[in-house]
Design an enzyme around this catalytic site. Structure first.
Site, PDB file in Angstrom:
ATOM      1  N   ALA A   1       0.840  -1.208   0.000  1.00 38.39           N
ATOM      2  CA  ALA A   1       0.000   0.000   0.000  1.00 38.39           C
ATOM      3  C   ALA A   1       0.870   1.250   0.000  1.00 38.39           C
ATOM      4  O   ALA A   1       0.818   2.062   0.921  1.00 38.39           O
ATOM      5  CB  ALA A   1      -0.935   0.002   1.198  1.00 38.39           C
TER       6      ALA A   1
ATOM      7  N   GLY B   1       0.581   3.975  -1.389  1.00 40.80           N
ATOM      8  CA  GLY B   1      -0.156   5.225  -1.330  1.00 40.80           C
ATOM      9  C   GLY B   1      -0.433   5.715   0.071  1.00 40.80           C
ATOM     10  O   GLY B   1      -0.579   6.925   0.290  1.00 40.80           O
ATOM     11  N   ASP B   2      -0.543   4.827   1.046  1.00 39.63           N
ATOM     12  CA  ASP B   2      -0.860   5.249   2.408  1.00 39.63           C
ATOM     13  C   ASP B   2       0.273   6.044   3.056  1.00 39.63           C
ATOM     14  O   ASP B   2       0.059   7.176   3.498  1.00 39.63           O
ATOM     15  CB  ASP B   2      -1.227   4.043   3.258  1.00 39.63           C
ATOM     16  CG  ASP B   2      -2.650   3.579   3.010  1.00 39.63           C
ATOM     17  OD1 ASP B   2      -3.572   4.374   3.207  1.00 39.63           O
ATOM     18  OD2 ASP B   2      -2.834   2.424   2.611  1.00 39.63           O
ATOM     19  N   PRO B   3       1.479   5.496   3.177  1.00 39.29           N
ATOM     20  CA  PRO B   3       2.523   6.300   3.817  1.00 39.29           C
ATOM     21  C   PRO B   3       2.869   7.551   3.026  1.00 39.29           C
ATOM     22  O   PRO B   3       3.136   8.606   3.619  1.00 39.29           O
ATOM     23  CB  PRO B   3       3.717   5.336   3.913  1.00 39.29           C
ATOM     24  CG  PRO B   3       3.444   4.271   2.910  1.00 39.29           C
ATOM     25  CD  PRO B   3       1.960   4.137   2.859  1.00 39.29           C
TER      26      PRO B   3
ATOM     27  N   GLY C   1       0.203  10.049   3.795  1.00 36.64           N
ATOM     28  CA  GLY C   1       0.333  10.589   5.144  1.00 36.64           C
ATOM     29  C   GLY C   1       1.445  11.604   5.275  1.00 36.64           C
ATOM     30  O   GLY C   1       1.292  12.645   5.938  1.00 36.64           O
TER      31      GLY C   1
END
Length: 807
Positions: free
Chosen positions: A558, A560-562, A565
């Site tokens: 994933a 895209g998540d870190p 953020g």
């Protein structure tokens, strides 16, 4: 989303001196420059070496790097060789008039001739590959070596290997965002600081998920094959009648919806497939059912159906298609970069502040264009002694869940902000777990997930049922005394609840509120659901990743998540700096997919310049030859990169092949490219007899960039991270002792910022926040709990009332 006319630039009052080299340094400077700061870039005679990196464009003054131009928009270029006395003197003349020093000079130069010492007002950030201490501090590195040692690559690729190495600048961008956040926080504090940023440690944020999950789910630390990742299934890219579809299925409800969409509803109710790991154990059976069905319609058609069904899917575009996508064009996600006579497009900064957005594109300077400028006047008197943590006194209400939003607020909390996390007993943070079965709630397993603990440390936690009038009213009271709100609900949720920016800013007019929709708050895709993998799929990154004969390849569970953020924290800090200067609040519309475009920037720019993103190279590199992941003893792998021609000769001798080192046909990368396969075989023969760590050590001793491909859990045993105190012990109810990764920035010469408190249990701080901060009496708290508006126990799925969902 065109830039409003006459919009101010939020960092226009800041002056930055950029010294040294590398993509990470350049991207930190770009973040400042495109938000209006005056960035003075010191380049050596002949220009920054990055000016010679492909793809090249004709500027009218010769051919130069398009990527470098994109990294250098809106900066000023001055010539100064800081390795010489005259260059150091020039830097020292400029620094009294600067607010920020970004210093990425080689360590021996920094230590021999430090800059900014004695300037009490200055925020100085020193960027290095592995930090200024520890056994790796003098290692040679490339972007892929850093990420290999950060645990990023081990889980991606064929089960038998090699692990798949995403090329480009992903590691540099990730580290640059962390560095920017640390510097921006120091600026917010109003006092000078000296910071140390490790590019290596910054990239561990990408592998934290697997490192945390491996404690209770060791299945996450296996390669299951291309486009397969634990702990869920299906997650990957699949061929359609036309195009490719990125599929991410996590929850049981999503799997049922997927099966209904493709015409096999009975499979969605099969008890063997309730949770992701069970589906992964049957992946061959499941793919045999759904892969042929996906061929029946185009990716565009499936995506439209997925939006209707609220499924987190995306069309996977190539780079040329991405550049022309109407949704992105309408948001000015790409803009023109100018360098001399050259014009091409690159990604704009994704931090879309609605009142004070960044510059879209811009002009890059020629080398030494501003050599004649005088030293700016010195800044004012020395600032007061800084408080221990730069964001002390900042209060943030955190309405986010999962990974991206909580990582944003964790960075703020690590830097000293008071972060109040708001959940609901009916809808707790989904990183507490999504298992609907009764035992999950009866045994309070939602308090036992280490992922949640890692992402939510240093925060207070309360519960409020925001579907109830009294819950909404309490949130509004909380916002009155808050500086910022962060939320990542589905786009329509807060407006339906009467808690959108218009409503909350009525409570506090100078509020900064950050929203993190997948594709933006407006436009045809505004209601599309997404996970971090969905964002990677939609960015086009899979089309340039992996080997040429693979399908488009998901690079990480994933990404895209870190990345989302880190970008979110940067956006919030820019808006807060603007508010500190002007008193103006605003909403931030952060489309998380646009955050991924910076990772894809080399290929996006190549597609704009040449019409083609270039071939998929697998683990090879467009400039460094040889480059790849090589097999070692005990099923290990080591990344090896000949970072220049001299390093190649050292590499050949280190593997016992002086004949290759002395072969004139191999003296250049172009010559080595012709025999690349044979050179890879020679390296693999040598590495096969050694462990990954031994191979790395031998090659690093010879001055060759090399790094063991570490599994995320192995980071906890890494000697370098141990020497730097990177892993901190924490104790938490229901989990007990566990290890927390540190922030990748620290005060120079000191240890990491402390983990001051563990992640809250559900509703743990209801009394402290609602009673202490808002002044509710004990009997009021008891009534709220009896009515289910607050509480400390998650409500089982079967007992939840039909209310407006808040996920």
């Amino acid at each position: 989303m065109p830039r409003p006319p006459h919009a101010v630039l939020p960092l226009a009052a800041i002056r930055v001196l950029e010294v040294g080299g590398g993509t990470a340094l350049s991207y930190v400077g770009k973040l400042f420059a495109d938000f209006g700061a005056e960035v003075l870039k010191l380049e050596p005679p002949g220009g920054d070496p990055l000016r010679r990196q492909a793809p090249l464009v004709e500027t009218g003054e010769g051919r130069e790097s398009a990527l470098f131009a994109w990294l250098s928009t809106n900066k000023r270029s001055l010539t100064a060789d800081t390795a010489a006395a005259s260059g150091l003197e020039r830097a020292r003349q400029l620094l009294p008039g600067c607010d920020v020093l970004l210093d990425a000079r080689p360590r021996d130069e920094r230590e021999a001739a430090p800059l900014g010492i004695g300037l009490q007002h200055l925020v100085a950030a020193e960027l290095s590959d592995f930090g200024d201490s520890g056994p790796y501090r003098d290692f040679a590195a490339t972007d892929t070596v850093l990420r290999a040692l950060a645990g990023v690559f081990a889980c991606t690729g064929p089960a038998e290997g090699p692990p798949s190495l995403l090329g480009g600048i992903a590691g540099a961008v990730t580290a640059a965002l962390a560095a920017f956040n640390a510097v921006a926080a120091a600026l917010w504090s109003g006092a000078g600081r000296r910071l140390e940023i490790s590019l290596h440690e910054a990239n561990i944020a990408v592998a934290e998920y697997q490192a945390a999950q491996s404690v209770t789910n060791p299945e996450v630390e296996r390669r299951y094959g291309v486009n397969r990742f634990a702990p869920t299934c299906p997650l990957g890219v699949y061929r359609c009648k036309e195009g490719w579809l990125g599929v991410s299925v996590v929850t049981p409800a999503q799997f049922r919806g997927f099966c209904e969409m493709i015409g096999i509803p009975e499979i969605g109710h099969d008890p063997r497939f309730v949770v992701g790991l069970d589906r992964l154990r049957h992946v061959e059976e499941l793919e045999a059912l759904f892969v042929p069905r996906l061929l029946g319609r185009s990716a565009e058609e499936w995506f439209a159906e997925a939006i209707r069904r609220r499924l987190p899917f995306a069309v996977v575009p190539d780079m040329a298609t991405l550049l022309q996508t109407p949704t992105h064009r309408a948001r000015d996600a790409f803009a023109t970069v100018e360098r001399g006579n050259a014009r091409f497009e690159g990604p704009t900064l994704p931090q879309r502040l609605t009142r004070t957005p960044p510059l879209p594109g811009g002009r890059a300077p020629r080398a030494g264009e501003h050599d004649g400028m005088a030293a700016p006047p010195a800044r004012g008197p020395a600032a007061p002694r800084p408080v221990p943590l730069p964001l002390a006194g900042l209060r943030v209400v955190d309405l986010s869940m999962g990974w991206a939003g909580p990582l944003c607020t964790r960075q703020l909390a690590d830097l000293g902000a008071e972060v109040i996390k708001v959940e609901a007993c009916q809808y707790p943070d989904w990183w507490r777990g999504v298992d609907p079965r009764p035992a999950f709630f009866a045994e309070r397993r939602y308090e036992q997930d280490v992922r949640f603990a890692v992402l939510n440390r240093n925060k207070a936690g309360i519960t409020l049922d925001l579907t109830r009038p009294e819950g909404k009213a309490l949130l509004k009271r909380l916002v009155r005394d808050a500086d910022a709100v962060v939320e990542n609900y589905a786009r329509e949720v807060l407006p339906k609840l009467g808690l959108d920016y218009a409503a909350l800013s009525a409570e506090r007019p100078d509020l900064v509120m950050l929203s993190m929709p997948a594709f933006g708050l407006e436009g045809p895709w505004r209601d599309a659901r997404a996970y971090g993998s969905t964002l990677e799929h939609a960015s086009g990154l899979p089309t340039v990743s992996g080997a040429a004969d693979w399908p488009p390849t998901t690079n990480q569970l994933a990404y895209g998540d870190p990345i989302g953020g880190l970008n979110a924290a940067a956006a919030l800090l820019v808006a807060l700096l603007h508010r500190r200067r002007t008193g103006e609040g605003q909403q931030i519309d952060l489309a998380q997919v646009e955050c991924m475009f910076t990772l894809a920037a080399p290929w996006i720019i190549a597609a704009s310049v040449t019409g083609d993103a270039g071939p998929r190279l697998g683990n090879r590199h467009p400039e460094l030859v040889p480059h790849g992941a090589f097999p070692c003893r005990d099923e290990g792998w080591t990344v090896v990169a000949a970072q220049d021609d001299a390093a190649w000769a050292r590499l050949a001798r280190a593997i016992g092949r002086p004949d290759l080192a002395e072969d004139p046909a191999l003296a250049t990368a172009a010559g080595r490219r012709i025999r690349e396969g044979a050179l890879e075989e020679a390296i693999a023969t040598w590495t096969a007899g050694r462990t990954a760590e031994a191979a790395m050590a031998a090659l690093q001793a010879a001055g060759v960039a090399a790094g063991a491909v570490l599994w995320p859990s192995a980071l906890k045993r890494d000697p370098h991270l141990a020497a730097r105190g990177f892993w901190q012990d924490a104790e938490r109810p229901f989990i007990g002792r566990h290890e927390q990764p540190s922030a990748p920035f620290r005060e120079a010469g000191k240890g990491p910022y402390a983990v001051r408190r563990p992640a809250p249990t559900l509703g743990q701080d209801n009394t402290a926040v609602l009673g202490g901060l808002l002044g509710l009496r004990p009997e009021e708290l008891q009534r709220l709990e009896a009515e289910g508006i607050i509480g400390c126990d998650a409500v089982p799925v079967a007992q939840r009332k039909a209310r407006t969902p808040i996920i």
